[in-house]
Design a protein around this motif. Structure first.
Motif, PDB file in Angstrom:
ATOM      1  N   VAL A   1      11.131  -6.455 -39.763  1.00  0.00           N
ATOM      2  CA  VAL A   1      10.552  -5.675 -38.669  1.00  0.00           C
ATOM      3  C   VAL A   1       9.028  -5.720 -38.740  1.00  0.00           C
ATOM      4  O   VAL A   1       8.337  -5.880 -37.723  1.00  0.00           O
ATOM      5  CB  VAL A   1      11.051  -4.220 -38.719  1.00  0.00           C
ATOM      6  N   ALA A   2       8.482  -5.563 -39.957  1.00  0.00           N
ATOM      7  CA  ALA A   2       7.030  -5.608 -40.123  1.00  0.00           C
ATOM      8  C   ALA A   2       6.474  -6.947 -39.654  1.00  0.00           C
ATOM      9  O   ALA A   2       5.460  -7.003 -38.944  1.00  0.00           O
ATOM     10  CB  ALA A   2       6.671  -5.363 -41.588  1.00  0.00           C
ATOM     11  N   GLY A   3       7.143  -8.047 -40.036  1.00  0.00           N
ATOM     12  CA  GLY A   3       6.682  -9.361 -39.619  1.00  0.00           C
ATOM     13  C   GLY A   3       6.700  -9.533 -38.111  1.00  0.00           C
ATOM     14  O   GLY A   3       5.778 -10.109 -37.525  1.00  0.00           O
ATOM     15  N   SER A   4       7.747  -9.030 -37.459  1.00  0.00           N
ATOM     16  CA  SER A   4       7.844  -9.145 -36.002  1.00  0.00           C
ATOM     17  C   SER A   4       6.739  -8.351 -35.317  1.00  0.00           C
ATOM     18  O   SER A   4       6.158  -8.805 -34.327  1.00  0.00           O
ATOM     19  CB  SER A   4       9.219  -8.654 -35.535  1.00  0.00           C
ATOM     20  N   ILE A   5       6.447  -7.156 -35.834  1.00  0.00           N
ATOM     21  CA  ILE A   5       5.401  -6.332 -35.233  1.00  0.00           C
ATOM     22  C   ILE A   5       4.032  -6.967 -35.444  1.00  0.00           C
ATOM     23  O   ILE A   5       3.183  -6.969 -34.537  1.00  0.00           O
ATOM     24  CB  ILE A   5       5.447  -4.905 -35.810  1.00  0.00           C
ATOM     25  N   ILE A   6       3.793  -7.540 -36.622  1.00  0.00           N
ATOM     26  CA  ILE A   6       2.521  -8.216 -36.868  1.00  0.00           C
ATOM     27  C   ILE A   6       2.368  -9.415 -35.937  1.00  0.00           C
ATOM     28  O   ILE A   6       1.290  -9.653 -35.376  1.00  0.00           O
ATOM     29  CB  ILE A   6       2.422  -8.637 -38.345  1.00  0.00           C
ATOM     30  N   ASN A   7       3.435 -10.193 -35.761  1.00  0.00           N
ATOM     31  CA  ASN A   7       3.389 -11.309 -34.811  1.00  0.00           C
ATOM     32  C   ASN A   7       3.055 -10.819 -33.411  1.00  0.00           C
ATOM     33  O   ASN A   7       2.225 -11.416 -32.705  1.00  0.00           O
ATOM     34  CB  ASN A   7       4.734 -12.031 -34.787  1.00  0.00           C
ATOM     35  N   ALA A   8       3.704  -9.744 -32.987  1.00  0.00           N
ATOM     36  CA  ALA A   8       3.464  -9.197 -31.648  1.00  0.00           C
ATOM     37  C   ALA A   8       2.019  -8.741 -31.493  1.00  0.00           C
ATOM     38  O   ALA A   8       1.384  -9.010 -30.460  1.00  0.00           O
ATOM     39  CB  ALA A   8       4.422  -8.034 -31.383  1.00  0.00           C
ATOM     40  N   CYS A   9       1.489  -8.080 -32.516  1.00  0.00           N
ATOM     41  CA  CYS A   9       0.100  -7.617 -32.446  1.00  0.00           C
ATOM     42  C   CYS A   9      -0.869  -8.798 -32.426  1.00  0.00           C
ATOM     43  O   CYS A   9      -1.905  -8.754 -31.745  1.00  0.00           O
ATOM     44  CB  CYS A   9      -0.209  -6.698 -33.621  1.00  0.00           C
ATOM     45  N   ALA A  10      -0.559  -9.866 -33.177  1.00  0.00           N
ATOM     46  CA  ALA A  10      -1.407 -11.050 -33.151  1.00  0.00           C
ATOM     47  C   ALA A  10      -1.424 -11.680 -31.764  1.00  0.00           C
ATOM     48  O   ALA A  10      -2.477 -12.124 -31.275  1.00  0.00           O
ATOM     49  CB  ALA A  10      -0.922 -12.057 -34.197  1.00  0.00           C
ATOM     50  N   ILE A  11      -0.274 -11.720 -31.111  1.00  0.00           N
ATOM     51  CA  ILE A  11      -0.202 -12.259 -29.748  1.00  0.00           C
ATOM     52  C   ILE A  11      -1.045 -11.412 -28.801  1.00  0.00           C
ATOM     53  O   ILE A  11      -1.852 -11.934 -28.008  1.00  0.00           O
ATOM     54  CB  ILE A  11       1.260 -12.323 -29.279  1.00  0.00           C
ATOM     55  N   LEU A  12      -0.890 -10.105 -28.872  1.00  0.00           N
ATOM     56  CA  LEU A  12      -1.666  -9.209 -28.004  1.00  0.00           C
ATOM     57  C   LEU A  12      -3.153  -9.308 -28.311  1.00  0.00           C
ATOM     58  O   LEU A  12      -3.992  -9.252 -27.400  1.00  0.00           O
ATOM     59  CB  LEU A  12      -1.173  -7.771 -28.168  1.00  0.00           C
ATOM     60  N   HIS A  13      -3.487  -9.443 -29.576  1.00  0.00           N
ATOM     61  CA  HIS A  13      -4.889  -9.580 -29.986  1.00  0.00           C
ATOM     62  C   HIS A  13      -5.500 -10.843 -29.390  1.00  0.00           C
ATOM     63  O   HIS A  13      -6.635 -10.829 -28.889  1.00  0.00           O
ATOM     64  CB  HIS A  13      -4.957  -9.606 -31.513  1.00  0.00           C
ATOM     65  N   ASN A  14      -4.764 -11.941 -29.424  1.00  0.00           N
ATOM     66  CA  ASN A  14      -5.259 -13.187 -28.847  1.00  0.00           C
ATOM     67  C   ASN A  14      -5.380 -13.089 -27.331  1.00  0.00           C
ATOM     68  O   ASN A  14      -6.294 -13.680 -26.742  1.00  0.00           O
ATOM     69  CB  ASN A  14      -4.346 -14.341 -29.232  1.00  0.00           C
ATOM     70  N   ILE A  15      -4.467 -12.365 -26.705  1.00  0.00           N
ATOM     71  CA  ILE A  15      -4.577 -12.142 -25.258  1.00  0.00           C
ATOM     72  C   ILE A  15      -5.872 -11.401 -24.946  1.00  0.00           C
ATOM     73  O   ILE A  15      -6.606 -11.748 -24.005  1.00  0.00           O
ATOM     74  CB  ILE A  15      -3.352 -11.357 -24.750  1.00  0.00           C
ATOM     75  N   CYS A  16      -6.166 -10.360 -25.724  1.00  0.00           N
ATOM     76  CA  CYS A  16      -7.399  -9.589 -25.515  1.00  0.00           C
ATOM     77  C   CYS A  16      -8.635 -10.449 -25.760  1.00  0.00           C
ATOM     78  O   CYS A  16      -9.612 -10.387 -24.999  1.00  0.00           O
ATOM     79  CB  CYS A  16      -7.422  -8.374 -26.434  1.00  0.00           C
ATOM     80  N   ASN A  17      -8.622 -11.264 -26.818  1.00  0.00           N
ATOM     81  CA  ASN A  17      -9.783 -12.093 -27.131  1.00  0.00           C
ATOM     82  C   ASN A  17     -10.009 -13.154 -26.067  1.00  0.00           C
ATOM     83  O   ASN A  17     -11.157 -13.470 -25.728  1.00  0.00           O
ATOM     84  CB  ASN A  17      -9.591 -12.756 -28.495  1.00  0.00           C
ATOM     85  N   THR A  18      -8.928 -13.729 -25.550  1.00  0.00           N
ATOM     86  CA  THR A  18      -9.070 -14.735 -24.488  1.00  0.00           C
ATOM     87  C   THR A  18      -9.727 -14.136 -23.251  1.00  0.00           C
ATOM     88  O   THR A  18     -10.499 -14.803 -22.555  1.00  0.00           O
ATOM     89  CB  THR A  18      -7.692 -15.319 -24.126  1.00  0.00           C
ATOM     90  N   ALA A  19      -9.438 -12.867 -22.993  1.00  0.00           N
ATOM     91  CA  ALA A  19     -10.022 -12.172 -21.842  1.00  0.00           C
ATOM     92  C   ALA A  19     -11.366 -11.530 -22.179  1.00  0.00           C
ATOM     93  O   ALA A  19     -11.930 -10.816 -21.331  1.00  0.00           O
ATOM     94  CB  ALA A  19      -9.059 -11.108 -21.337  1.00  0.00           C
ATOM     95  N   ASN A  20     -11.895 -11.784 -23.400  1.00  0.00           N
ATOM     96  CA  ASN A  20     -13.158 -11.197 -23.852  1.00  0.00           C
ATOM     97  C   ASN A  20     -13.154  -9.674 -23.742  1.00  0.00           C
ATOM     98  O   ASN A  20     -14.156  -9.054 -23.373  1.00  0.00           O
ATOM     99  CB  ASN A  20     -14.335 -11.766 -23.046  1.00  0.00           C
ATOM    100  N   LEU A  21     -12.027  -9.083 -24.077  1.00  0.00           N
ATOM    101  CA  LEU A  21     -11.912  -7.631 -24.010  1.00  0.00           C
ATOM    102  C   LEU A  21     -12.536  -7.023 -25.260  1.00  0.00           C
ATOM    103  O   LEU A  21     -12.141  -7.351 -26.381  1.00  0.00           O
ATOM    104  CB  LEU A  21     -10.431  -7.223 -23.919  1.00  0.00           C
ATOM    105  N   PRO A  22     -13.515  -6.136 -25.104  1.00  0.00           N
ATOM    106  CA  PRO A  22     -14.171  -5.560 -26.283  1.00  0.00           C
ATOM    107  C   PRO A  22     -13.257  -4.561 -26.982  1.00  0.00           C
ATOM    108  O   PRO A  22     -12.337  -3.998 -26.386  1.00  0.00           O
ATOM    109  CB  PRO A  22     -15.402  -4.854 -25.693  1.00  0.00           C
ATOM    110  N   ILE A  23     -13.538  -4.358 -28.263  1.00  0.00           N
ATOM    111  CA  ILE A  23     -12.830  -3.331 -29.034  1.00  0.00           C
ATOM    112  C   ILE A  23     -13.667  -2.066 -29.003  1.00  0.00           C
ATOM    113  O   ILE A  23     -14.817  -2.061 -29.448  1.00  0.00           O
ATOM    114  CB  ILE A  23     -12.591  -3.783 -30.483  1.00  0.00           C
TER     115      ILE A  23
END
Length: 291
Positions: free
Chosen positions: A212-234
Motif C-alpha cells: 500500500v505504501a509503495g502504491s501511494i508513493i507512486n501515486a504521489c510521484a505521478i501527481l508531483h510530476n503533473i504539478c511540476n509539468t504545469a509549473n505549479l508552485p508549492i
C-alpha cells in the motif's frame, strides 16, 4: 385497539395510525457536487488538495475511463473521490475532516475505500508510463548508465554506489565521496519537496503494508510530476516533521550518516560485492581523471 401511554382519550384505530411508526426513512441526499470546492480561492484549493482546480478537473477526466460510473444516487461521484484522495495525500491523516469537501462528512471506512480506488487508478500501467520515466530497455540503460547513490547503510552493488569511508584527504577516493555526497544531497532535497507537497509520505506516517505504501508513493510521484509539468508552485505549508528535517540536514552537511549501519561484507565470499567494488573503483578513477 391502541393503548395510550398518557391520560386522555384513546386514539381511534386506523391502518395509517398503526403503520405510521414503521414508515421507512427517506433516502439520504446525494453527495454535494464538485462545484462547492471549486468556489474556494485558487490558493486555498492548492493548500487543501495540492493540485490546481484545472489540473484536478483534467485528472478526473483522465481517470474517468478507469473507474466505474456511479450506479446509485447515493454513490460518490468521481470528482468527490479524487478530491477526497488528494486531501488525504496532502495531510496524511484521517483526523482532519477530509469529507467536508462537499459540505458532507465521509466515514473513515468510506475514505479508505475511496483512496484505495483512486490509488489503484493512478497506479495503472498507462498512468505510470506517462508520468514516471525510467530507462526500460537495455539500450536506454546502457546510454544512461544509471547508478543509485546510497549511504553506508546499504550494501555496495554494481547498481548501487556507497561512499568510501575514511578516505584520505585530496585522494581519488575522497574526490569520489565528495561528489557522491553532493549527488545524494540533490536526491534528499528532491524527496523533501515531494514530502512537502504530499505529507502522507513523510517519515513518521504509517501507510499500512509495504504494498500500500509503495502504491501511494507512486501515486504521489505521478501527481508531483503533473504539478511540476504545469509549473505549479508549492505553497508555504509549514515545517516538515522533525524526522525529515534531521535527515535533510545530515545529507547537506555530513558525508556519512552518523547513525548509518555500515554493512560488513567480505569480498572473498560475496561475488555481488566484488562486482560492486570493481565498478566503484573504475568510477573513482574516471572521476579523478576528469576533474
Amino acid at each position: 385497539m391502541l393503548i395510550s401511554a398518557g391520560s386522555g382519550p384513546t386514539p381511534e384505530f386506523s391502518p395509517a395510525s398503526c403503520c405510521a411508526p414503521w414508515k421507512m426513512e427517506p433516502a439520504p441526499p446525494a453527495p454535494a457536487p464538485i462545484s462547492q470546492p471549486l468556489n474556494i480561492s485558487p490558493n486555498e484549493f492548492i493548500r487543501r488538495y495540492r493540485l490546481s482546480k484545472e489540473l484536478t478537473l483534467d485528472l478526473c477526466e483522465e481517470l474517468r475511463p478507469l473507474l466505474k460510473e456511479p450506479v446509485r444516487s447515493t454513490d460518490l461521484d468521481l470528482e468527490t473521490k479524487v478530491l477526497t484522495t488528494l486531501s488525504l495525500y496532502a495531510v496524511g491523516s484521517y483526523q482532519r475532516p477530509i469529507g467536508d469537501i462537499g459540505a458532507h462528512s465521509l466515514a473513515q471506512q468510506t475514505v479508505s475505500s475511496v483512496v484505495a480506488q483512486i490509488t489503484a487508478c493512478l497506479n495503472t500501467p498507462q498512468m505510470r508510463r506517462k508520468y514516471i520515466v525510467f530507462p526500460s530497455t537495455l539500450e536506454e540503460r546502457n546510454e544512461t548508465r544509471t547508478l543509485w547513490t546510497c549511504d553506508s547503510g546499504y550494501p555496495l552493488r554494481k547498481y548501487m554506489m556507497t561512499p568510501i569511508t575514511n578516505a584520505a584527504e585530496d585522494s581519488p577516493e575522497s574526490h569520489y565521496t565528495n561528489i557522491h555526497v553532493r549527488a545524494r544531497n540533490v536526491v534528499e532535497r528532491t524527496l523533501g519537496v515531494l514530502k512537502t507537497r504530499f505529507r502522507c509520505i513523510s517519515g513518521h506516517r504509517v501507510l499500512n503494508s509495504p504494498e500500500v505504501a509503495g502504491s501511494i508513493i507512486n501515486a504521489c510521484a505521478i501527481l508531483h510530476n503533473i504539478c511540476n509539468t504545469a509549473n505549479l508552485p508549492i505553497l508555504d505549508l509549514g515545517p516538515l516533521p522533525r524526522y525529515h528535517n534531521r535527515r535533510l540536514q545530515q545529507a547537506a552537511t555530513e558525508p556519512l550518516l552518523e547513525d548509518a549501519v555500515v554493512i560488513d561484507e567480505t569480498e572473498r565470499s560475496n561475488p555481488q560485492l566484488r562486482l560492486g567494488t570493481a565498478i566503484r573503483n573504475r568510477l573513482v578513477r574516471r572521476l579523478w581523471e576528469g576533474r
